[in-house]
Design an enzyme around this catalytic site. Structure first.
Site, PDB file in Angstrom:
ATOM      1  N   ILE A  19       9.876 -52.135 -27.376  1.00  0.00           N
ATOM      2  CA  ILE A  19       8.739 -52.806 -26.756  1.00  0.00           C
ATOM      3  C   ILE A  19       8.314 -54.019 -27.583  1.00  0.00           C
ATOM      4  CG2 ILE A  19       6.268 -52.553 -26.262  1.00  0.00           C
ATOM      5  CD1 ILE A  19       6.915 -49.630 -25.430  1.00  0.00           C
ATOM      6  N   ASN A  88       1.807 -52.377 -32.741  1.00  0.00           N
ATOM      7  CA  ASN A  88       2.840 -51.682 -31.969  1.00  0.00           C
ATOM      8  C   ASN A  88       3.644 -50.677 -32.783  1.00  0.00           C
ATOM      9  OD1 ASN A  88       5.018 -51.417 -29.791  1.00  0.00           O
ATOM     10  ND2 ASN A  88       6.178 -52.394 -31.437  1.00  0.00           N
ATOM     11  N   LYS A 140       0.824 -42.772 -23.317  1.00  0.00           N
ATOM     12  CA  LYS A 140       0.259 -41.838 -22.342  1.00  0.00           C
ATOM     13  C   LYS A 140       0.047 -40.455 -22.955  1.00  0.00           C
ATOM     14  CE  LYS A 140       4.085 -39.264 -21.196  1.00  0.00           C
ATOM     15  NZ  LYS A 140       4.201 -37.800 -21.155  1.00  0.00           N
ATOM     16  N   TYR A 152       1.167 -37.765 -34.216  1.00  0.00           N
ATOM     17  CA  TYR A 152       1.399 -38.956 -33.397  1.00  0.00           C
ATOM     18  C   TYR A 152       0.362 -39.062 -32.284  1.00  0.00           C
ATOM     19  CZ  TYR A 152       3.890 -42.009 -30.057  1.00  0.00           C
ATOM     20  OH  TYR A 152       4.233 -42.999 -29.170  1.00  0.00           O
ATOM     21  N   GLU A 184       7.222 -43.583 -19.849  1.00  0.00           N
ATOM     22  CA  GLU A 184       8.670 -43.421 -20.038  1.00  0.00           C
ATOM     23  C   GLU A 184       9.312 -44.813 -20.024  1.00  0.00           C
ATOM     24  OE1 GLU A 184       9.723 -40.383 -20.709  1.00  0.00           O
ATOM     25  OE2 GLU A 184       7.733 -39.583 -20.311  1.00  0.00           O
TER      26      GLU A 184
END
Length: 256
Positions: A19, A88, A140, A152, A184
């Protein structure tokens, strides 16, 4: 659409792959100047070539506040300004409640959360000058849970809380703060996880068919498009938001 990001200096932790790499590539296309904070040398060099040198790659890990302060100092030394931060970097490290320990949990929180705070803390004087924007990449799992990954998920939930808290605190400076919650997303890390199964193609198909919109995985570039929009003046009145880019995976009925 011109997002008016030309020559804007944007920090991206974990900005070389997945990402983060997609966000960096999108920023390069918009004419921005990415500061990539990522130890991945090969991917970093590829992005430097793509940007034709209009980029800074810092192959560092953010283990401490001092590491984050060094990043900010180097970015200012090279470019004289900072206009945005994309938090990120992180890893779903599997530190759970049953199969974990208080020490491992504390380390997981530190590795996935503390640099989010520290990077923004040290960048804040520059962000104030430039009415900058902050984008926190969460997950999510912060709202759905996953199982077996307490550290996490706790960090990801804290990132959402900090997004709202910072949005309030930074209102006087017109600094916008938003979070994106991927679900996902088919990144190299995700592919490695898929390949760990005996029948990876079947596992991927099983997951994909549960994603309501298009029965497909989200692309890293689709997360990047949202992040880059939020960094731009086109999102000038958006702050304190948790935005889902997940094909409806989190909120829609997965039997659809």
């Amino acid at each position: 659409m011109n997002l008016h990001l030309q020559d804007k200096v944007i920090l991206i932790s974990g900005g070389a792959k997945g990402i983060g790499g997609a966000i960096t590539r999108g920023l390069i296309e918009e004419g921005a100047i990415p500061v990539i904070i990522d130890p991945s040398e090969k991917e970093g060099n590829e992005l430097i070539a793509l940007a034709k040198g209009k980029v800074l790659h810092l192959p560092w890990r953010l283990f401490s506040a001092a590491d984050c302060q060094k990043v900010i100092e180097e970015a200012i030394r090279c470019f004289g300004r900072i206009d945005g931060v994309v938090n990120n970097a992180g890893v779903n490290d599997g530190v759970g409640l049953e199969h974990g320990s208080p020490e491992a949990f504390a380390n997981s929180i530190a590795n996935n959360l503390h640099h989010y705070y520290s990077l923004v803390h040290f960048a804040l004087p520059e962000l104030k000058k430039n009415k900058g924007s902050i984008v926190n990449i969460s997950s999510k799992t912060a709202v759905t849970g996953q199982g077996g990954t307490s550290g996490y998920v706790a960090a990801k939930g804290a990132q959402l809380a900090l997004t709202r808290e910072w949005a309030v605190e930074l209102l006087p400076y017109q600094i916008r703060v938003n979070a994106i919650l991927p679900a996902e997303v088919y990144t190299p890390m995700y592919e490695s996880w898929i390949q760990s199964f005996a029948n990876p193609e079947e596992k991927l198909a099983e997951i994909s068919k549960r994603i309501p919109l298009g029965k497909r995985m989200t692309k890293p570039e689709e997360i990047a498009s949202m992040a880059i929009f939020l960094l731009s003046e086109k999102a000038a009145h958006i702050t304190g938001q948790h935005l889902y880019v997940d094909g409806g995976y989190t909120h829609l009925d997965r039997s659809l």
